[in-house]
Design a protein around this motif. Sequence first.
Motif, PDB file in Angstrom:
ATOM      1  N   HIS A   7       0.800  -1.222   0.000  1.00  0.00           N
ATOM      2  CA  HIS A   7       0.000   0.000   0.000  1.00  0.00           C
ATOM      3  C   HIS A   7       0.834   1.274   0.000  1.00  0.00           C
ATOM      4  O   HIS A   7       0.310   2.338  -0.230  1.00  0.00           O
ATOM      5  CB  HIS A   7      -0.923   0.031   1.219  1.00  0.00           C
ATOM      6  CG  HIS A   7      -1.906  -1.101   1.240  1.00  0.00           C
ATOM      7  ND1 HIS A   7      -2.939  -1.172   0.346  1.00  0.00           N
ATOM      8  CD2 HIS A   7      -1.977  -2.196   2.005  1.00  0.00           C
ATOM      9  CE1 HIS A   7      -3.630  -2.285   0.582  1.00  0.00           C
ATOM     10  NE2 HIS A   7      -3.063  -2.905   1.589  1.00  0.00           N
ATOM     11  N   ALA A   8       2.100   1.200   0.302  1.00  0.00           N
ATOM     12  CA  ALA A   8       2.912   2.410   0.396  1.00  0.00           C
ATOM     13  C   ALA A   8       4.362   2.074   0.113  1.00  0.00           C
ATOM     14  O   ALA A   8       4.757   0.916   0.094  1.00  0.00           O
ATOM     15  CB  ALA A   8       2.777   3.022   1.791  1.00  0.00           C
ATOM     16  N   GLY A  25       5.002   6.391   3.304  1.00  0.00           N
ATOM     17  CA  GLY A  25       4.018   6.862   2.343  1.00  0.00           C
ATOM     18  C   GLY A  25       4.636   7.625   1.193  1.00  0.00           C
ATOM     19  O   GLY A  25       5.649   8.264   1.343  1.00  0.00           O
ATOM     20  N   CYS A  26       4.049   7.519   0.030  1.00  0.00           N
ATOM     21  CA  CYS A  26       4.562   8.248  -1.121  1.00  0.00           C
ATOM     22  C   CYS A  26       3.425   8.825  -1.947  1.00  0.00           C
ATOM     23  O   CYS A  26       3.652   9.636  -2.803  1.00  0.00           O
ATOM     24  CB  CYS A  26       5.432   7.338  -1.965  1.00  0.00           C
ATOM     25  SG  CYS A  26       6.267   8.184  -3.290  1.00  0.00           S
ATOM     26  N   SER A  27       2.212   8.404  -1.724  1.00  0.00           N
ATOM     27  CA  SER A  27       1.102   8.871  -2.546  1.00  0.00           C
ATOM     28  C   SER A  27       0.452  10.123  -1.965  1.00  0.00           C
ATOM     29  O   SER A  27      -0.489  10.649  -2.538  1.00  0.00           O
ATOM     30  CB  SER A  27       0.061   7.770  -2.685  1.00  0.00           C
ATOM     31  OG  SER A  27      -0.443   7.422  -1.429  1.00  0.00           O
ATOM     32  N   MET A  28       0.946  10.632  -0.853  1.00  0.00           N
ATOM     33  CA  MET A  28       0.339  11.822  -0.269  1.00  0.00           C
ATOM     34  C   MET A  28       1.038  13.075  -0.784  1.00  0.00           C
ATOM     35  O   MET A  28       2.184  13.027  -1.217  1.00  0.00           O
ATOM     36  CB  MET A  28       0.326  11.753   1.254  1.00  0.00           C
ATOM     37  CG  MET A  28       1.657  11.802   1.930  1.00  0.00           C
ATOM     38  SD  MET A  28       1.632  11.528   3.723  1.00  0.00           S
ATOM     39  CE  MET A  28       0.201  12.363   4.280  1.00  0.00           C
ATOM     40  N   THR A  29       0.304  14.168  -0.742  1.00  0.00           N
ATOM     41  CA  THR A  29       0.861  15.447  -1.171  1.00  0.00           C
ATOM     42  C   THR A  29       1.026  16.369   0.038  1.00  0.00           C
ATOM     43  O   THR A  29       0.562  16.062   1.140  1.00  0.00           O
ATOM     44  CB  THR A  29      -0.065  16.126  -2.200  1.00  0.00           C
ATOM     45  OG1 THR A  29      -1.290  16.479  -1.566  1.00  0.00           O
ATOM     46  CG2 THR A  29      -0.317  15.230  -3.404  1.00  0.00           C
ATOM     47  N   GLN A  43       8.678  14.233  -5.013  1.00  0.00           N
ATOM     48  CA  GLN A  43       8.380  14.431  -6.427  1.00  0.00           C
ATOM     49  C   GLN A  43       7.608  15.734  -6.587  1.00  0.00           C
ATOM     50  O   GLN A  43       6.746  16.055  -5.775  1.00  0.00           O
ATOM     51  CB  GLN A  43       7.560  13.268  -6.968  1.00  0.00           C
ATOM     52  CG  GLN A  43       7.319  13.322  -8.451  1.00  0.00           C
ATOM     53  CD  GLN A  43       6.515  12.123  -8.935  1.00  0.00           C
ATOM     54  OE1 GLN A  43       6.018  11.340  -8.127  1.00  0.00           O
ATOM     55  NE2 GLN A  43       6.390  11.999 -10.231  1.00  0.00           N
ATOM     56  N   LYS A  97       4.539  15.941  -4.078  1.00  0.00           N
ATOM     57  CA  LYS A  97       4.354  14.642  -3.424  1.00  0.00           C
ATOM     58  C   LYS A  97       5.391  14.534  -2.313  1.00  0.00           C
ATOM     59  O   LYS A  97       6.555  14.905  -2.489  1.00  0.00           O
ATOM     60  CB  LYS A  97       4.527  13.508  -4.421  1.00  0.00           C
ATOM     61  CG  LYS A  97       3.409  13.479  -5.419  1.00  0.00           C
ATOM     62  CD  LYS A  97       3.179  12.110  -5.934  1.00  0.00           C
ATOM     63  CE  LYS A  97       1.987  12.205  -6.876  1.00  0.00           C
ATOM     64  NZ  LYS A  97       1.365  10.993  -7.141  1.00  0.00           N
TER      65      LYS A  97
END
Length: 108
Positions: A7-8, A25-29, A43, A97
């Motif tokens: 998931h992360a 986590g990597c999908s959060m901004t 990113q 990101k």
Amino acid sequence: MYFAGQHALYFILVNTNKSHLRFVGCSMTLADLAPGDIAKLVQIDTADPGVIRLMILGMVEDTTVRLKNIAIGGDPLEVGFFGTSISLRKEQARHFKVARIPASDYLS
């Protein structure tokens, strides 16, 4: 280094002052952080000209940032890095990101 999880993504940084910092986590901004959260910029989407201006101020990849405060209406956000603070709109914050750094890892 990074390890892909279900998931992360988990990032490990080997630092001379701290043995290991774990980034969760990597999908959060940047817009998803809560006040007081510490994160590393991983990113940047440079499609918005305003984001380029923020990068000129120092918001580049691998910079550690702290979300200091959020206005009552949720916009703008106050972000601190390199000993200074800037305010940016939530719309611009969504272009950054981040990987959140747990406070226990950052402060130890």
